[in-house]
Design a protein around this motif. Structure first.
Motif, short mmCIF file in Angstrom:
data_model
loop_
_atom_site.label_atom_id
_atom_site.label_comp_id
_atom_site.label_asym_id
_atom_site.label_seq_id
_atom_site.Cartn_x
_atom_site.Cartn_y
_atom_site.Cartn_z
N GLY A 132 0.97 -1.23 -0.04
CA GLY A 132 0.16 0.03 0.07
C GLY A 132 0.96 1.15 0.03
O GLY A 132 1.88 1.18 -0.64
N TRP A 133 0.40 2.25 0.64
CA TRP A 133 1.04 3.60 0.81
C TRP A 133 1.90 3.89 1.89
O TRP A 133 1.53 3.31 3.17
CB TRP A 133 -0.07 4.80 0.53
N SER A 134 2.99 4.56 1.84
CA SER A 134 3.70 4.74 2.79
C SER A 134 4.14 6.34 2.73
O SER A 134 4.73 6.72 1.61
CB SER A 134 5.00 3.88 2.94
N GLY A 166 9.72 15.29 2.19
CA GLY A 166 9.05 14.17 2.42
C GLY A 166 8.94 13.18 1.26
O GLY A 166 9.15 13.83 0.10
N ASP A 167 8.81 11.87 1.47
CA ASP A 167 8.50 11.10 0.29
C ASP A 167 7.24 10.38 0.40
O ASP A 167 6.82 10.01 1.61
CB ASP A 167 9.68 9.99 0.45
N VAL A 168 6.55 10.17 -0.94
CA VAL A 168 5.47 9.23 -0.51
C VAL A 168 5.65 8.21 -1.55
O VAL A 168 6.10 8.19 -2.69
CB VAL A 168 4.07 10.17 -1.48
N TYR A 169 5.53 6.75 -0.92
CA TYR A 169 5.81 5.59 -1.66
C TYR A 169 4.51 4.91 -1.72
O TYR A 169 3.57 4.69 -0.68
CB TYR A 169 6.83 4.67 -0.68
N TYR A 170 4.52 4.17 -2.92
CA TYR A 170 3.10 3.20 -3.15
C TYR A 170 3.65 1.88 -3.73
O TYR A 170 4.46 1.77 -4.80
CB TYR A 170 2.37 3.77 -4.18
N PRO A 229 9.55 0.95 -4.72
CA PRO A 229 8.06 1.23 -4.79
C PRO A 229 7.56 0.98 -6.05
O PRO A 229 8.36 1.12 -7.30
CB PRO A 229 8.23 2.51 -4.17
N LEU A 230 6.39 0.98 -6.27
CA LEU A 230 5.81 1.15 -7.76
C LEU A 230 5.90 2.85 -8.09
O LEU A 230 6.41 3.06 -9.12
CB LEU A 230 4.34 0.69 -7.72
N HIS A 231 5.46 3.62 -7.17
CA HIS A 231 5.79 5.06 -7.29
C HIS A 231 6.26 5.79 -6.28
O HIS A 231 5.91 5.25 -5.15
CB HIS A 231 4.25 5.54 -7.69
N LYS A 232 6.86 6.86 -6.52
CA LYS A 232 7.64 7.45 -5.46
C LYS A 232 7.58 9.04 -5.70
O LYS A 232 7.74 9.60 -6.75
CB LYS A 232 9.08 7.30 -5.24
N ILE A 233 6.93 9.81 -4.91
CA ILE A 233 6.80 11.14 -5.08
C ILE A 233 7.72 11.91 -3.93
O ILE A 233 7.41 11.53 -2.59
CB ILE A 233 5.39 11.92 -4.92
N SER A 234 8.45 12.70 -4.21
CA SER A 234 9.31 13.55 -3.20
C SER A 234 8.94 15.19 -3.52
O SER A 234 8.56 15.48 -4.40
CB SER A 234 10.88 13.35 -3.33
N ASP A 249 8.97 9.57 -9.48
CA ASP A 249 9.87 8.39 -9.92
C ASP A 249 9.12 7.13 -10.00
O ASP A 249 8.50 7.00 -9.12
CB ASP A 249 11.24 8.52 -9.13
N SER A 250 9.22 6.53 -11.28
CA SER A 250 8.52 5.29 -11.22
C SER A 250 9.20 4.35 -12.39
O SER A 250 9.18 4.76 -13.50
CB SER A 250 7.24 5.46 -11.51
N LYS A 251 9.16 3.02 -12.17
CA LYS A 251 9.57 2.12 -13.15
C LYS A 251 8.42 1.36 -13.74
O LYS A 251 8.65 0.45 -14.50
CB LYS A 251 10.75 1.09 -12.61
N TYR A 252 7.14 1.89 -13.28
CA TYR A 252 5.96 0.81 -13.24
C TYR A 252 4.88 1.78 -14.11
O TYR A 252 3.76 0.96 -14.49
CB TYR A 252 5.53 0.36 -12.18
#
Length: 462
Positions: free
Chosen positions: A32-34, A55-59, A69-74, A93-96
Protein backbone atom coordinates in the motif's frame (compact mmCIF):
# COMPACT_ATOMS: atom_id res chain seq x y z
CA UNK A 1 24.90 16.76 16.83
CA UNK A 2 21.76 18.49 18.07
CA UNK A 3 20.39 18.60 14.55
CA UNK A 4 21.22 14.92 14.04
CA UNK A 5 19.30 14.04 17.20
CA UNK A 6 16.35 16.06 15.93
CA UNK A 7 16.54 14.22 12.60
CA UNK A 8 16.49 10.85 14.37
CA UNK A 9 13.53 11.88 16.49
CA UNK A 10 11.70 13.22 13.46
CA UNK A 11 12.09 10.06 11.40
CA UNK A 12 10.82 7.99 14.32
CA UNK A 13 7.87 10.31 14.66
CA UNK A 14 7.16 10.16 10.94
CA UNK A 15 6.84 6.41 11.19
CA UNK A 16 3.61 6.90 13.11
CA UNK A 17 2.25 8.84 10.12
CA UNK A 18 2.76 5.90 7.75
CA UNK A 19 -0.43 4.44 6.30
CA UNK A 20 -0.51 0.88 5.00
CA UNK A 21 -3.71 -0.40 3.42
CA UNK A 22 -2.90 -4.10 3.85
CA UNK A 23 -1.62 -6.29 6.65
CA UNK A 24 2.04 -7.29 6.77
CA UNK A 25 3.09 -10.86 7.41
CA UNK A 26 6.23 -11.92 9.26
CA UNK A 27 8.44 -11.10 6.28
CA UNK A 28 9.85 -7.61 5.84
CA UNK A 29 7.32 -6.50 3.24
CA UNK A 30 5.48 -3.21 2.85
CA UNK A 31 2.21 -2.87 0.98
CA UNK A 32 0.00 0.00 0.00
CA UNK A 33 0.97 3.60 0.70
CA UNK A 34 3.78 4.84 2.92
CA UNK A 35 4.30 8.49 3.83
CA UNK A 36 7.53 9.85 5.28
CA UNK A 37 7.30 13.50 6.40
CA UNK A 38 10.12 15.26 8.20
CA UNK A 39 11.12 18.74 9.23
CA UNK A 40 14.21 19.71 7.25
CA UNK A 41 16.50 19.26 10.26
CA UNK A 42 19.66 19.35 8.16
CA UNK A 43 22.91 21.27 8.23
CA UNK A 44 25.74 22.00 5.82
CA UNK A 45 28.94 23.97 6.24
CA UNK A 46 28.03 26.07 3.19
CA UNK A 47 24.40 26.92 3.86
CA UNK A 48 23.88 26.52 7.60
CA UNK A 49 20.76 25.07 9.23
CA UNK A 50 17.74 24.28 7.11
CA UNK A 51 14.19 25.12 8.15
CA UNK A 52 11.14 23.71 6.42
CA UNK A 53 9.78 20.29 5.57
CA UNK A 54 10.36 17.50 3.06
CA UNK A 55 9.02 14.06 2.50
CA UNK A 56 8.59 11.02 0.29
CA UNK A 57 5.38 9.25 -0.67
CA UNK A 58 5.77 5.58 -1.62
CA UNK A 59 3.23 3.23 -3.12
CA UNK A 60 4.12 -0.48 -2.91
CA UNK A 61 0.90 -2.01 -4.23
CA UNK A 62 0.64 -5.62 -3.07
CA UNK A 63 4.32 -5.62 -2.03
CA UNK A 64 5.69 -7.69 -4.93
CA UNK A 65 8.29 -5.05 -5.81
CA UNK A 66 9.34 -4.18 -2.23
CA UNK A 67 11.74 -2.63 -1.25
CA UNK A 68 11.41 -0.81 -4.58
CA UNK A 69 8.13 1.16 -4.70
CA UNK A 70 5.76 1.19 -7.64
CA UNK A 71 5.62 4.98 -7.45
CA UNK A 72 7.60 7.57 -5.50
CA UNK A 73 6.81 11.26 -5.04
CA UNK A 74 9.31 13.55 -3.30
CA UNK A 75 8.85 17.16 -2.21
CA UNK A 76 10.57 19.89 -0.23
CA UNK A 77 10.06 23.51 0.82
CA UNK A 78 12.87 25.00 2.89
CA UNK A 79 15.05 27.95 3.92
CA UNK A 80 18.74 27.98 4.93
CA UNK A 81 19.87 30.21 7.78
CA UNK A 82 23.41 31.04 6.60
CA UNK A 83 23.12 31.39 2.83
CA UNK A 84 19.46 32.55 2.97
CA UNK A 85 18.75 30.03 0.22
CA UNK A 86 15.13 29.13 -0.41
CA UNK A 87 14.24 26.05 -2.42
CA UNK A 88 11.08 24.30 -3.58
CA UNK A 89 11.04 20.85 -5.13
CA UNK A 90 8.55 18.31 -6.47
CA UNK A 91 9.61 15.05 -8.12
CA UNK A 92 8.11 11.81 -9.40
CA UNK A 93 9.91 8.53 -10.07
CA UNK A 94 8.51 5.20 -11.29
CA UNK A 95 9.60 2.10 -13.18
CA UNK A 96 6.01 0.93 -13.51
CA UNK A 97 3.86 3.85 -14.74
CA UNK A 98 4.83 3.13 -18.35
CA UNK A 99 5.34 -0.59 -19.10
CA UNK A 100 9.03 -1.49 -19.51
CA UNK A 101 10.12 2.12 -19.01
CA UNK A 102 11.29 4.30 -16.12
CA UNK A 103 10.13 7.89 -15.79
CA UNK A 104 11.85 10.49 -13.60
CA UNK A 105 10.50 14.06 -13.61
CA UNK A 106 10.87 17.08 -11.33
CA UNK A 107 10.38 20.82 -10.94
CA UNK A 108 12.85 22.83 -8.83
CA UNK A 109 13.08 26.49 -7.90
CA UNK A 110 15.99 27.88 -5.87
CA UNK A 111 16.81 31.45 -4.92
CA UNK A 112 20.30 32.24 -3.57
CA UNK A 113 20.82 35.86 -2.45
CA UNK A 114 24.23 34.92 -1.02
CA UNK A 115 25.55 32.24 -3.36
CA UNK A 116 29.23 31.32 -3.10
CA UNK A 117 31.52 32.01 -6.07
CA UNK A 118 35.09 30.76 -5.50
CA UNK A 119 36.58 31.20 -8.97
CA UNK A 120 37.58 28.70 -11.64
CA UNK A 121 39.51 25.41 -11.64
CA UNK A 122 39.49 24.49 -7.97
CA UNK A 123 43.02 24.33 -6.53
CA UNK A 124 44.10 27.13 -8.87
CA UNK A 125 41.48 29.48 -7.38
CA UNK A 126 43.44 30.45 -4.29
CA UNK A 127 41.20 31.01 -1.27
CA UNK A 128 42.21 34.04 0.76
CA UNK A 129 39.82 33.57 3.66
CA UNK A 130 36.81 31.58 4.71
CA UNK A 131 33.34 32.74 3.65
CA UNK A 132 31.97 31.36 6.92
CA UNK A 133 33.51 34.27 8.81
CA UNK A 134 34.00 37.10 6.32
CA UNK A 135 30.46 38.48 6.59
CA UNK A 136 31.78 40.36 9.64
CA UNK A 137 34.83 41.86 7.88
CA UNK A 138 34.72 45.54 7.04
CA UNK A 139 36.50 47.73 4.51
CA UNK A 140 38.22 50.99 5.39
CA UNK A 141 35.09 52.86 4.24
CA UNK A 142 33.05 50.97 6.86
CA UNK A 143 31.08 48.81 4.43
CA UNK A 144 30.69 45.09 5.06
CA UNK A 145 31.89 42.70 2.36
CA UNK A 146 31.56 39.06 1.41
CA UNK A 147 34.33 38.61 -1.13
CA UNK A 148 33.05 35.24 -2.32
CA UNK A 149 29.37 36.22 -2.65
CA UNK A 150 27.02 36.63 -5.62
CA UNK A 151 23.29 36.23 -6.28
CA UNK A 152 21.61 33.41 -8.19
CA UNK A 153 18.05 32.22 -8.96
CA UNK A 154 17.32 28.93 -10.73
CA UNK A 155 14.24 27.30 -12.25
CA UNK A 156 14.67 23.73 -13.51
CA UNK A 157 12.16 21.39 -15.15
CA UNK A 158 13.44 17.96 -16.16
CA UNK A 159 12.07 14.67 -17.46
CA UNK A 160 14.12 11.54 -18.13
CA UNK A 161 13.01 8.13 -19.36
CA UNK A 162 14.68 4.74 -19.58
CA UNK A 163 13.65 1.75 -21.69
CA UNK A 164 14.80 -1.87 -21.81
CA UNK A 165 17.36 -3.07 -24.37
CA UNK A 166 18.24 -6.40 -22.74
CA UNK A 167 18.25 -7.70 -19.18
CA UNK A 168 19.80 -5.01 -16.94
CA UNK A 169 20.69 -2.80 -19.93
CA UNK A 170 18.51 0.23 -20.69
CA UNK A 171 18.58 3.10 -23.13
CA UNK A 172 18.06 6.50 -21.57
CA UNK A 173 17.00 9.92 -22.85
CA UNK A 174 15.83 13.15 -21.33
CA UNK A 175 15.21 16.85 -21.65
CA UNK A 176 16.06 19.51 -19.06
CA UNK A 177 14.94 23.15 -19.11
CA UNK A 178 16.82 25.75 -17.04
CA UNK A 179 16.37 29.45 -16.44
CA UNK A 180 19.04 31.35 -14.50
CA UNK A 181 19.34 34.84 -13.10
CA UNK A 182 22.81 35.89 -11.91
CA UNK A 183 24.02 39.11 -10.32
CA UNK A 184 25.52 40.72 -7.27
CA UNK A 185 24.62 39.35 -3.86
CA UNK A 186 21.31 40.58 -2.51
CA UNK A 187 21.77 39.90 1.22
CA UNK A 188 21.81 43.00 3.40
CA UNK A 189 21.13 41.20 6.66
CA UNK A 190 24.33 41.91 8.58
CA UNK A 191 23.93 44.42 11.43
CA UNK A 192 26.43 46.48 13.38
CA UNK A 193 26.67 46.70 17.19
CA UNK A 194 23.79 49.19 17.26
CA UNK A 195 21.48 46.94 15.26
CA UNK A 196 21.79 48.94 12.04
CA UNK A 197 22.08 47.14 8.72
CA UNK A 198 25.48 47.19 7.05
CA UNK A 199 25.25 47.03 3.28
CA UNK A 200 27.68 45.06 1.17
CA UNK A 201 30.18 46.81 -1.05
CA UNK A 202 29.37 44.90 -4.25
CA UNK A 203 32.32 46.37 -6.11
CA UNK A 204 34.62 44.35 -3.89
CA UNK A 205 33.53 40.79 -4.75
CA UNK A 206 35.47 38.15 -6.67
CA UNK A 207 32.47 37.86 -8.99
CA UNK A 208 32.92 41.49 -10.06
CA UNK A 209 36.71 41.14 -10.28
CA UNK A 210 36.27 38.25 -12.73
CA UNK A 211 34.07 40.51 -14.85
CA UNK A 212 36.71 43.26 -14.80
CA UNK A 213 39.35 40.75 -15.90
CA UNK A 214 37.17 39.55 -18.80
CA UNK A 215 36.76 36.05 -17.34
CA UNK A 216 32.97 36.36 -17.28
CA UNK A 217 31.42 37.60 -20.51
CA UNK A 218 28.57 40.08 -20.90
CA UNK A 219 26.44 37.30 -22.43
CA UNK A 220 26.58 35.12 -19.30
CA UNK A 221 26.98 37.58 -16.42
CA UNK A 222 23.22 38.04 -15.95
CA UNK A 223 22.30 34.38 -16.49
CA UNK A 224 20.40 32.78 -19.33
CA UNK A 225 18.21 29.92 -20.51
CA UNK A 226 19.29 26.44 -21.58
CA UNK A 227 17.51 23.40 -22.96
CA UNK A 228 19.63 20.30 -22.50
CA UNK A 229 18.99 17.01 -24.27
CA UNK A 230 20.69 13.81 -23.11
CA UNK A 231 20.92 10.27 -24.45
CA UNK A 232 22.87 7.19 -23.43
CA UNK A 233 22.78 3.75 -21.83
CA UNK A 234 22.35 2.48 -18.26
CA UNK A 235 23.47 -0.89 -16.89
CA UNK A 236 21.90 -1.80 -13.55
CA UNK A 237 22.06 -5.04 -11.52
CA UNK A 238 21.46 -3.56 -8.03
CA UNK A 239 19.28 -5.59 -5.68
CA UNK A 240 18.00 -2.45 -3.88
CA UNK A 241 18.23 1.01 -5.37
CA UNK A 242 18.40 3.16 -2.22
CA UNK A 243 21.20 1.17 -0.53
CA UNK A 244 22.33 -1.84 -2.59
CA UNK A 245 23.86 -4.94 -1.02
CA UNK A 246 25.37 -6.03 -4.32
CA UNK A 247 25.35 -5.18 -8.01
CA UNK A 248 26.62 -2.68 -10.57
CA UNK A 249 25.11 0.63 -11.64
CA UNK A 250 26.80 2.22 -14.66
CA UNK A 251 25.85 5.04 -17.03
CA UNK A 252 27.35 6.56 -20.16
CA UNK A 253 25.68 9.37 -22.07
CA UNK A 254 25.99 12.65 -23.92
CA UNK A 255 24.40 15.85 -22.66
CA UNK A 256 24.12 18.90 -24.90
CA UNK A 257 22.47 22.31 -24.92
CA UNK A 258 20.34 23.24 -27.95
CA UNK A 259 19.22 26.68 -26.74
CA UNK A 260 21.52 29.66 -26.24
CA UNK A 261 25.23 28.98 -25.87
CA UNK A 262 25.89 25.53 -27.37
CA UNK A 263 27.99 22.83 -25.71
CA UNK A 264 28.21 19.04 -25.52
CA UNK A 265 29.29 17.03 -22.47
CA UNK A 266 30.29 13.38 -22.14
CA UNK A 267 29.50 11.67 -18.84
CA UNK A 268 30.43 8.22 -17.52
CA UNK A 269 29.71 6.75 -14.07
CA UNK A 270 30.53 3.28 -12.78
CA UNK A 271 29.33 2.20 -9.34
CA UNK A 272 29.76 -1.22 -7.76
CA UNK A 273 28.44 -2.64 -4.49
CA UNK A 274 30.19 -5.68 -3.03
CA UNK A 275 28.84 -7.63 -0.05
CA UNK A 276 31.77 -8.73 2.13
CA UNK A 277 31.66 -12.29 3.56
CA UNK A 278 31.54 -11.15 7.18
CA UNK A 279 28.64 -12.88 8.90
CA UNK A 280 29.03 -12.14 12.60
CA UNK A 281 27.10 -8.83 12.35
CA UNK A 282 23.44 -9.75 12.86
CA UNK A 283 22.18 -6.69 10.96
CA UNK A 284 23.75 -7.92 7.72
CA UNK A 285 26.97 -8.17 5.76
CA UNK A 286 29.05 -4.99 5.28
CA UNK A 287 29.08 -3.56 1.78
CA UNK A 288 32.08 -2.03 0.03
CA UNK A 289 30.83 0.59 -2.44
CA UNK A 290 32.78 2.69 -4.91
CA UNK A 291 32.08 5.08 -7.76
CA UNK A 292 34.34 5.99 -10.68
CA UNK A 293 33.11 9.14 -12.43
CA UNK A 294 34.09 11.37 -15.31
CA UNK A 295 32.39 14.40 -16.85
CA UNK A 296 33.86 16.67 -19.54
CA UNK A 297 32.80 19.22 -22.13
CA UNK A 298 33.86 17.82 -25.51
CA UNK A 299 32.47 20.55 -27.77
CA UNK A 300 31.73 24.24 -27.26
CA UNK A 301 32.04 26.01 -23.92
CA UNK A 302 29.71 25.81 -20.95
CA UNK A 303 28.35 29.20 -19.79
CA UNK A 304 29.02 30.27 -16.23
CA UNK A 305 25.48 29.62 -15.07
CA UNK A 306 25.69 25.91 -16.12
CA UNK A 307 29.30 25.08 -15.28
CA UNK A 308 28.43 23.83 -11.78
CA UNK A 309 25.81 21.33 -13.02
CA UNK A 310 26.47 17.59 -12.69
CA UNK A 311 24.23 15.87 -15.27
CA UNK A 312 22.45 12.78 -13.93
CA UNK A 313 19.80 10.57 -15.46
CA UNK A 314 18.14 9.86 -12.10
CA UNK A 315 18.29 12.53 -9.39
CA UNK A 316 19.07 11.03 -5.96
CA UNK A 317 19.07 14.45 -4.31
CA UNK A 318 17.29 17.66 -5.15
CA UNK A 319 20.40 19.50 -6.31
CA UNK A 320 23.20 17.86 -8.28
CA UNK A 321 25.89 20.41 -8.94
CA UNK A 322 29.43 21.48 -8.25
CA UNK A 323 32.56 19.51 -7.44
CA UNK A 324 32.54 19.67 -3.67
CA UNK A 325 30.04 19.28 -0.82
CA UNK A 326 27.65 16.32 -0.61
CA UNK A 327 27.40 15.32 -4.27
CA UNK A 328 30.98 14.64 -5.38
CA UNK A 329 34.03 15.24 -3.17
CA UNK A 330 33.08 15.64 0.47
CA UNK A 331 35.11 17.96 2.69
CA UNK A 332 35.12 20.78 0.10
CA UNK A 333 32.98 23.87 -0.13
CA UNK A 334 29.91 23.73 -2.33
CA UNK A 335 30.88 24.29 -5.99
CA UNK A 336 34.50 24.81 -4.94
CA UNK A 337 35.81 23.34 -8.20
CA UNK A 338 34.26 24.88 -11.33
CA UNK A 339 35.81 23.30 -14.40
CA UNK A 340 35.04 21.85 -17.86
CA UNK A 341 36.29 18.35 -17.03
CA UNK A 342 36.72 16.33 -13.84
CA UNK A 343 37.42 12.71 -12.92
CA UNK A 344 36.77 11.52 -9.38
CA UNK A 345 36.36 8.45 -7.21
CA UNK A 346 34.30 7.81 -4.08
CA UNK A 347 34.87 4.77 -1.87
CA UNK A 348 33.11 3.79 1.33
CA UNK A 349 32.46 0.85 3.63
CA UNK A 350 28.80 0.55 4.65
CA UNK A 351 28.30 -1.34 7.90
CA UNK A 352 24.85 -1.97 9.35
CA UNK A 353 25.16 -1.97 13.12
CA UNK A 354 21.62 -2.89 14.13
CA UNK A 355 18.18 -3.34 12.61
CA UNK A 356 14.82 -3.29 14.36
CA UNK A 357 11.07 -2.87 13.89
CA UNK A 358 9.20 0.08 15.39
CA UNK A 359 5.61 1.24 14.86
CA UNK A 360 5.24 -1.32 12.08
CA UNK A 361 8.24 0.15 10.20
CA UNK A 362 11.61 -1.48 9.52
CA UNK A 363 14.74 0.43 10.55
CA UNK A 364 18.48 -0.02 10.50
CA UNK A 365 21.42 2.07 11.70
CA UNK A 366 24.70 2.03 9.75
CA UNK A 367 28.07 3.77 9.56
CA UNK A 368 30.08 4.52 6.40
CA UNK A 369 33.76 5.54 6.60
CA UNK A 370 34.75 6.96 3.20
CA UNK A 371 37.55 8.36 1.02
CA UNK A 372 37.06 10.68 -1.98
CA UNK A 373 39.52 11.98 -4.58
CA UNK A 374 39.41 13.89 -7.86
CA UNK A 375 41.46 15.71 -10.49
CA UNK A 376 40.67 18.27 -13.19
CA UNK A 377 40.85 16.80 -16.72
CA UNK A 378 39.95 19.97 -18.65
CA UNK A 379 40.29 23.52 -17.32
CA UNK A 380 37.56 26.13 -17.63
CA UNK A 381 38.35 29.29 -19.64
CA UNK A 382 42.03 28.42 -19.73
CA UNK A 383 42.87 30.91 -22.51
CA UNK A 384 41.14 33.83 -20.77
CA UNK A 385 42.84 33.03 -17.48
CA UNK A 386 46.25 32.81 -19.17
CA UNK A 387 45.70 36.23 -20.77
CA UNK A 388 44.90 37.78 -17.39
CA UNK A 389 47.81 36.10 -15.54
CA UNK A 390 51.45 37.13 -15.26
CA UNK A 391 54.41 35.09 -16.54
CA UNK A 392 54.15 32.80 -13.51
CA UNK A 393 50.47 32.02 -14.09
CA UNK A 394 49.24 34.16 -11.20
CA UNK A 395 46.38 36.67 -11.07
CA UNK A 396 46.19 39.33 -8.35
CA UNK A 397 43.42 41.43 -6.83
CA UNK A 398 45.13 44.45 -5.27
CA UNK A 399 41.87 45.45 -3.54
CA UNK A 400 42.41 42.67 -1.00
CA UNK A 401 45.34 44.58 0.46
CA UNK A 402 42.81 47.04 1.90
CA UNK A 403 41.62 44.37 4.33
CA UNK A 404 45.04 42.86 4.96
CA UNK A 405 44.70 39.79 2.72
CA UNK A 406 47.04 38.07 0.28
CA UNK A 407 46.26 39.53 -3.14
CA UNK A 408 46.83 36.32 -5.19
CA UNK A 409 43.46 34.98 -6.37
CA UNK A 410 44.58 32.50 -9.06
CA UNK A 411 47.62 30.28 -9.54
CA UNK A 412 47.57 28.25 -12.76
CA UNK A 413 50.34 25.93 -11.55
CA UNK A 414 47.92 24.37 -9.02
CA UNK A 415 45.12 23.52 -11.46
CA UNK A 416 46.27 19.92 -11.91
CA UNK A 417 46.68 19.12 -8.21
CA UNK A 418 45.00 16.00 -6.84
CA UNK A 419 42.12 16.75 -4.47
CA UNK A 420 41.34 14.17 -1.79
CA UNK A 421 39.44 13.87 1.46
CA UNK A 422 38.18 11.35 3.99
CA UNK A 423 35.59 11.02 6.72
CA UNK A 424 32.79 8.99 8.24
CA UNK A 425 29.01 9.00 8.13
CA UNK A 426 26.02 7.75 10.12
CA UNK A 427 22.84 6.49 8.44
CA UNK A 428 19.35 5.77 9.81
CA UNK A 429 17.05 4.06 7.31
CA UNK A 430 13.32 3.40 7.36
CA UNK A 431 11.96 0.59 5.13
CA UNK A 432 15.32 0.53 3.28
CA UNK A 433 14.33 3.60 1.24
CA UNK A 434 14.01 6.66 3.49
CA UNK A 435 17.58 7.27 4.70
CA UNK A 436 18.71 10.11 6.98
CA UNK A 437 22.43 10.82 6.58
CA UNK A 438 25.02 12.66 8.68
CA UNK A 439 28.64 12.90 7.50
CA UNK A 440 31.85 14.57 8.59
CA UNK A 441 34.78 14.98 6.17
CA UNK A 442 38.23 16.55 6.08
CA UNK A 443 40.00 17.69 2.91
CA UNK A 444 43.72 16.92 2.89
CA UNK A 445 44.60 19.76 0.46
CA UNK A 446 45.39 22.83 2.54
CA UNK A 447 44.17 25.37 -0.05
CA UNK A 448 40.75 23.70 -0.18
CA UNK A 449 40.17 22.67 3.42
CA UNK A 450 36.70 23.53 4.74
CA UNK A 451 36.88 22.32 8.34
CA UNK A 452 34.61 21.67 10.00
CA UNK A 453 32.78 20.10 7.01
CA UNK A 454 29.49 18.59 8.13
CA UNK A 455 26.59 17.46 5.98
CA UNK A 456 23.23 16.28 7.32
CA UNK A 457 20.62 15.29 4.77
CA UNK A 458 19.13 12.23 3.10
CA UNK A 459 20.38 9.21 1.12
CA UNK A 460 23.76 7.67 0.51
CA UNK A 461 25.88 9.74 -1.84
CA UNK A 462 25.72 7.10 -4.60
Amino acid sequence: MKKLILSIAAILASASMTIAFAQDDDREVKRGWSFGVLPTATFSTDNGYQAGAFGDVYYYGNGDTYPDPLHKISWEASYFTHSHRMRFYLAYDSKYLIPNMRLNASVTYVTDPLYSFWGFNGPAAVQNYDVWFNRDMTLPNGNNVNYYGMGRDMLRVLANVQGRITDNLNWAAGINFWNWKLGNMRDNGVKDDNGNKMFYDTNMTLFQQYQTLGLISDEEVNGGTTLEVNAGVVYDTRDIEAAPNHGIWAEAYLNGNVLGQRYLKACAYFRQYIALPINFIRAGQPVFAYRLAWQQTIAGETPLYMIQNIPLLVQRNMISEGFGSNGTIRGLRENRILTEGMAWVNTELRVKLVNFRLLNQYFYIAVNPFFDAGVITKQYKEAELAAAADANGKIYDARLAAIGQDTVIYDATKAGNLVYSGGIGLKIAMNQNFIVSAEYAHCFVSDLVADPWIGIGINYQF
